[in-house]
Design an enzyme around this catalytic site. Structure first.
Site, PDB file in Angstrom:
ATOM      1  CB  CYS A  50      52.559  48.334  85.303  1.00  0.00           C
ATOM      2  SG  CYS A  50      53.782  48.580  86.591  1.00  0.00           S
TER       3      CYS A  50
ATOM      4  CE  LYS B 267      51.772  52.956  87.544  1.00  0.00           C
ATOM      5  NZ  LYS B 267      52.997  52.988  86.769  1.00  0.00           N
TER       6      LYS B 267
HETATM    7  N1  LIG Z   1      58.055  47.124  88.731  1.00  0.00           N
HETATM    8  C1  LIG Z   1      57.638  48.167  88.036  1.00  0.00           C
HETATM    9  O1  LIG Z   1      58.099  48.397  86.933  1.00  0.00           O
HETATM   10  C2  LIG Z   1      56.599  49.117  88.616  1.00  0.00           C
HETATM   11  C3  LIG Z   1      56.386  50.340  87.975  1.00  0.00           C
HETATM   12  C4  LIG Z   1      55.473  51.224  88.521  1.00  0.00           C
HETATM   13  C5  LIG Z   1      54.776  50.863  89.669  1.00  0.00           C
HETATM   14  N2  LIG Z   1      54.985  49.660  90.268  1.00  0.00           N
HETATM   15  C6  LIG Z   1      54.232  49.340  91.486  1.00  0.00           C
HETATM   16  O2  LIG Z   1      55.112  49.401  92.603  1.00  0.00           O
HETATM   17  C7  LIG Z   1      54.717  48.446  93.587  1.00  0.00           C
HETATM   18  C8  LIG Z   1      55.889  47.556  93.911  1.00  0.00           C
HETATM   19  O3  LIG Z   1      56.231  46.843  92.755  1.00  0.00           O
HETATM   20  P1  LIG Z   1      57.588  46.039  92.623  1.00  0.00           P
HETATM   21  O4  LIG Z   1      57.715  45.696  91.200  1.00  0.00           O
HETATM   22  O5  LIG Z   1      58.708  46.780  93.287  1.00  0.00           O
HETATM   23  O6  LIG Z   1      57.246  44.741  93.503  1.00  0.00           O
HETATM   24  P2  LIG Z   1      58.264  43.622  93.970  1.00  0.00           P
HETATM   25  O7  LIG Z   1      57.463  42.397  94.180  1.00  0.00           O
HETATM   26  O8  LIG Z   1      59.466  43.582  93.097  1.00  0.00           O
HETATM   27  O9  LIG Z   1      58.789  44.149  95.398  1.00  0.00           O
HETATM   28  C9  LIG Z   1      57.974  44.349  96.499  1.00  0.00           C
HETATM   29  C10 LIG Z   1      58.761  43.979  97.754  1.00  0.00           C
HETATM   30  O10 LIG Z   1      57.937  44.296  98.870  1.00  0.00           O
HETATM   31  C11 LIG Z   1      58.193  43.321  99.885  1.00  0.00           C
HETATM   32  N3  LIG Z   1      57.098  43.386 100.856  1.00  0.00           N
HETATM   33  C12 LIG Z   1      55.852  42.870 100.764  1.00  0.00           C
HETATM   34  N4  LIG Z   1      55.131  43.189 101.853  1.00  0.00           N
HETATM   35  C13 LIG Z   1      55.935  43.923 102.648  1.00  0.00           C
HETATM   36  C14 LIG Z   1      55.775  44.541 103.920  1.00  0.00           C
HETATM   37  N5  LIG Z   1      54.616  44.485 104.578  1.00  0.00           N
HETATM   38  N6  LIG Z   1      56.818  45.205 104.439  1.00  0.00           N
HETATM   39  C15 LIG Z   1      58.010  45.265 103.797  1.00  0.00           C
HETATM   40  N7  LIG Z   1      58.225  44.693 102.583  1.00  0.00           N
HETATM   41  C16 LIG Z   1      57.204  44.044 102.024  1.00  0.00           C
HETATM   42  C17 LIG Z   1      58.295  42.026  99.091  1.00  0.00           C
HETATM   43  O11 LIG Z   1      58.963  41.031  99.833  1.00  0.00           O
HETATM   44  C18 LIG Z   1      59.063  42.475  97.849  1.00  0.00           C
HETATM   45  O12 LIG Z   1      60.464  42.287  97.998  1.00  0.00           O
HETATM   46  C19 LIG Z   1      53.520  47.716  92.997  1.00  0.00           C
HETATM   47  O13 LIG Z   1      52.330  48.319  93.437  1.00  0.00           O
HETATM   48  C20 LIG Z   1      53.679  47.932  91.504  1.00  0.00           C
HETATM   49  O14 LIG Z   1      52.453  47.859  90.828  1.00  0.00           O
HETATM   50  C21 LIG Z   1      55.899  48.787  89.769  1.00  0.00           C
END
Ligand SMILES: NC(=O)c1ccc[n+]([C@@H]2O[C@H](COP(=O)([O-])OP(=O)(O)OC[C@H]3O[C@@H](n4cnc5c(N)ncnc54)[C@H](O)[C@@H]3O)[C@@H](O)[C@H]2O)c1
Length: 420
Positions: free
Chosen positions: A260, A206
């Site tokens: 990302c 990744k």
């Molecule tokens: N958004 C993208 O396009 C994308 C693409 C690939 C990978 N990612 C990866 O995926 C992961 C999540 O990204 P995202 O964009 O969904 O983040 P985001 O901030 O939109 O959502 C994460 C959610 O997790 C919740 N959270 C935090 N700690 C928590 C806990 N202990 N228990 C339960 N909920 C909790 C937060 O309140 C939030 O709503 C990251 O590592 C990101 O790098 C994101």
């Protein structure tokens, strides 16, 4: 089979909806009450248009429920944030650690824990050890009774629901059993191929994917700045170079945004500071491009007593409403903070300015026609389709600034600019 999705954000919520549609009983957990409330009331963020309907339908059918505290489940998927800390480009793993800590008390032998969050190499093994330290009863004769794996998300914002199912997945467990269990789980709802490896390679994969894109974009961005200095039209240059059968230079832009690509390469730099010269330099070049474009706009408007600047686009890339990490937002924010003029923002994908800009009196969200009519300088910050050919459509006398570095013909640059 019950699947608990930890974190219901950009990744976790569509994943929960896709799993519910595939027949799983999905239990969603989020630590932010506002997130839970908005999902319960059907107010789903608007970046993935069909997501709202899918979620409402899944909740109505009872295949998706929101839970607090963390429930018992067969599979746990962690989709929590992994941002950079404010200082020194170090990853903040506290969200993953807290999620692991809250899952640990619920685990039973045979459970599968999957980290979908993007993490530095070695994190999945570390979290597997953390789980067993918290639950020594889940280890017998040195053998873990739970399965732990990493399966990075590769989805494209705006197409998450499709890509979550169609795109090939890399699945890597901390041991052969974990790889098998996690691979078999994804095979039940992913139509793309499942590529099985071990956790460290899956994590690295990744990071390598995103660093690769960052490096490729940085080349285009560096070329655009170089061309500008040399008086060459970068867009035309790249078009010509790409006629070579083995050359494919990307389009330059205002920098690199999103959730990302500007973040993940730092995870590699953090792990191996001495072995990541190219990756670090690419990051710096892409950051420099945003500063360069801002300077270009500042220099251009410095010739006006009361400049009105039309900023076309705020999203970090074309055809999405996603403003996260957007170079356009940072450029507009700098212009407003320094009170550099009146700004007319055109962003067809949003209804209101984001909070970071909403407080500035000098900044208004307007439609394209109004912005162009009022502005003396028009800066293209995001290449949305509706801005296609905009330069040719501008009335005489308007100055156009393109992220390629092209300032409209007829505009005489100052002598200092060439030394940028
Ligand atoms: N958004 C993208 O396009 C994308 C693409 C690939 C990978 N990612 C990866 O995926 C992961 C999540 O990204 P995202 O964009 O969904 O983040 P985001 O901030 O939109 O959502 C994460 C959610 O997790 C919740 N959270 C935090 N700690 C928590 C806990 N202990 N228990 C339960 N909920 C909790 C937060 O309140 C939030 O709503 C990251 O590592 C990101 O790098 C994101």
């Amino acid at each position: 089979m019950n699947v608990c999705v930890m974190g219901l954000g950009y990744i976790g919520l569509p994943l929960a909806a896709v799993l519910a549609r595939s027949g799983y009983k999905v239990l969603g957990v989020d630590i932010k009450p506002a997130v839970v409330r908005s999902i319960e009331s059907g107010e789903i963020h608007g970046l993935e248009p069909p997501l709202g309907l899918l979620v409402i339908e899944a909740i109505r059918r009872g295949s998706l429920s929101l839970c607090d505290p963390v429930p018992h489940a067969d599979v746990y998927i962690l989709a929590v944030p992994t941002p950079l800390k404010k200082k020194k480009h170090q990853v903040d793993l506290s969200y993953v650690e807290k999620a692991v800590d809250s899952v640990a008390p619920r685990l039973r032998p045979g459970n599968l824990v999957i980290i979908e969050s993007t993490v530095p190499v070695g994190t999945t093994e570390k979290m597997s050890r953390r789980l067993l330290e918290l639950r020594p009863d889940l280890e017998r004769e040195g053998k873990s009774l739970i399965f732990v794996a990493h399966c990075p998300e590769r989805v494209l914002p705006g197409k998450i629901l499709d890509e979550m199912v169609e795109v090939d997945r890399i699945v890597g467990g901390v041991d052969a059993g974990s790889t098998r269990e996690a691979g078999d789980f994804y095979a039940t709802f992913v139509r793309g191929s499942i590529h099985r490896t071990e956790a460290r390679t899956a994590e690295m994969c990744k990071l390598a994917e995103n660093a690769s894109r960052d490096v490729a974009i940085s080349f285009a961005n560096e070329l655009s700045m170089l061309c500008d200095k040399m008086g060459i039209d970068a867009a035309n240059l790249i078009r010509l170079a790409n006629h070579h059968p083995r050359v494919n230079i990307m389009d330059p832009g205002p920098g690199v945004g999103g959730h990302c690509i500007p973040v993940d390469p730092w995870f590699l730099v953090q792990s191996e500071p001495q072995g990541t010269d190219l990756i670090r330099t690419a990051r710096k070049v892409n950051e420099k491009k945003t500063a360069w474009l801002l300077k270009r706009i500042e220099e251009t408007i410095s010739h006006f007593e009361k400049p009105v600047i039309a900023c076309l686009g705020l999203a970090y890339k074309p055809e999405v409403a996603d403003l996260r990490g957007s170079p356009a937002v940072s450029i507009v924010n700098s212009l407003c903070s320094q009170n550099r003029g009146d700004l007319r923002i055109v962003e067809p994908h949003i209804k209101d300015l984001p909070p970071v800009l909403a407080g500035f009196n000098c900044c208004r969200l307007v439609d394209l026609e109004e912005a162009i009519a009022e502005a003396s300088v028009v800066a293209l910050l995001t290449r949305h389709n509706s801005f296609e050919g905009i330069q040719a459509r501008l009335p005489d006398g308007k100055i156009f600034i393109d992220p390629n570095g092209v300032v409209s013909p007829g505009w005489r640059r100052s002598g200092t600019e060439a030394a940028n």
